[in-house]
Design a protein around this motif. Structure first.
Motif, short mmCIF file in Angstrom:
data_model
loop_
_atom_site.label_atom_id
_atom_site.label_comp_id
_atom_site.label_asym_id
_atom_site.label_seq_id
_atom_site.Cartn_x
_atom_site.Cartn_y
_atom_site.Cartn_z
N GLY A 185 49.01 48.37 34.90
CA GLY A 185 47.65 48.45 35.63
C GLY A 185 47.82 49.37 36.95
O GLY A 185 48.83 49.86 37.34
N PRO A 186 46.66 49.05 37.52
CA PRO A 186 46.41 49.80 38.93
C PRO A 186 47.59 49.27 39.91
O PRO A 186 47.84 47.89 40.07
CB PRO A 186 44.91 49.48 39.33
CG PRO A 186 44.44 48.41 38.78
CD PRO A 186 45.38 48.44 37.34
N ALA A 187 47.79 50.03 40.85
CA ALA A 187 48.91 49.64 41.85
C ALA A 187 48.65 50.31 43.02
O ALA A 187 48.31 51.52 43.17
CB ALA A 187 50.31 49.55 41.53
N LYS A 243 52.80 47.29 44.79
CA LYS A 243 51.90 46.10 44.70
C LYS A 243 50.79 46.14 43.62
O LYS A 243 50.11 47.11 43.81
CB LYS A 243 51.46 46.00 46.07
CG LYS A 243 50.79 44.66 46.13
CD LYS A 243 50.13 44.06 47.64
CE LYS A 243 49.58 42.71 47.28
NZ LYS A 243 49.11 42.29 48.59
N TRP A 244 51.00 45.16 42.52
CA TRP A 244 50.00 45.33 41.48
C TRP A 244 48.56 44.79 42.12
O TRP A 244 48.68 43.47 42.41
CB TRP A 244 50.70 44.71 40.38
CG TRP A 244 51.78 45.21 39.91
CD1 TRP A 244 53.11 44.91 40.05
CD2 TRP A 244 51.99 46.65 39.30
NE1 TRP A 244 53.97 45.59 39.58
CE2 TRP A 244 53.31 46.52 39.09
CE3 TRP A 244 51.11 47.40 38.92
CZ2 TRP A 244 53.81 47.77 38.42
CZ3 TRP A 244 51.62 48.71 38.05
CH2 TRP A 244 53.05 48.95 38.09
N THR A 245 47.66 45.48 42.04
CA THR A 245 46.27 44.94 42.62
C THR A 245 45.74 43.90 41.85
O THR A 245 44.98 43.03 42.34
CB THR A 245 45.33 46.19 42.74
OG1 THR A 245 45.22 46.97 41.42
CG2 THR A 245 45.89 47.05 43.94
N ASP A 246 45.95 43.99 40.73
CA ASP A 246 45.25 42.84 39.74
C ASP A 246 46.01 41.33 39.90
O ASP A 246 45.13 40.46 40.13
CB ASP A 246 45.50 43.16 38.27
CG ASP A 246 44.83 44.27 37.84
OD1 ASP A 246 43.57 44.65 38.67
OD2 ASP A 246 44.86 44.77 36.76
N THR A 247 47.36 41.45 40.12
CA THR A 247 48.00 40.01 40.38
C THR A 247 48.50 39.83 41.56
O THR A 247 48.88 38.59 41.76
CB THR A 247 49.07 40.04 39.05
OG1 THR A 247 50.04 41.29 39.57
CG2 THR A 247 48.61 40.24 37.89
#
Length: 84
Positions: free
Chosen positions: A36-38, A63-67
């Protein structure tokens, strides 16, 4: 930029070499990865004449923005340098 190389020999001796490298890129910004987005920050360098190796290396922090999970990535391409 000077890079310090360290080689440990027989647990008691550490050989140190200072070698020149050229920073070829520094970057940061949003990306889309497999998960996903990072947000990604990174830099890369190439070796200069007189270095023990010839090649390029890059370092990235994702750095994964979702988690909120953080991942470190590095990639290297190198060979023994020519004696000339």
């Amino acid at each position: 930029m000077l890079l310090e190389l360290r080689y440990r020999v027989l647990r008691i001796l550490v050989l140190r070499f200072l070698v020149g490298v050229r920073v070829t890129a520094v970057y940061g910004g949003p990306r889309r990865g497999e998960a996903g987005p990072a947000q990604v920050w990174g830099w890369s360098y190439r070796t200069l004449r007189g270095h023990l190796e010839a090649g390029e290396r890059s370092f990235e922090v994702w750095k994964w923005t979702d988690t909120g999970a953080v991942e470190f990535r590095t990639h290297a391409v190198s060979r023994v340098a020519s004696p000339n």
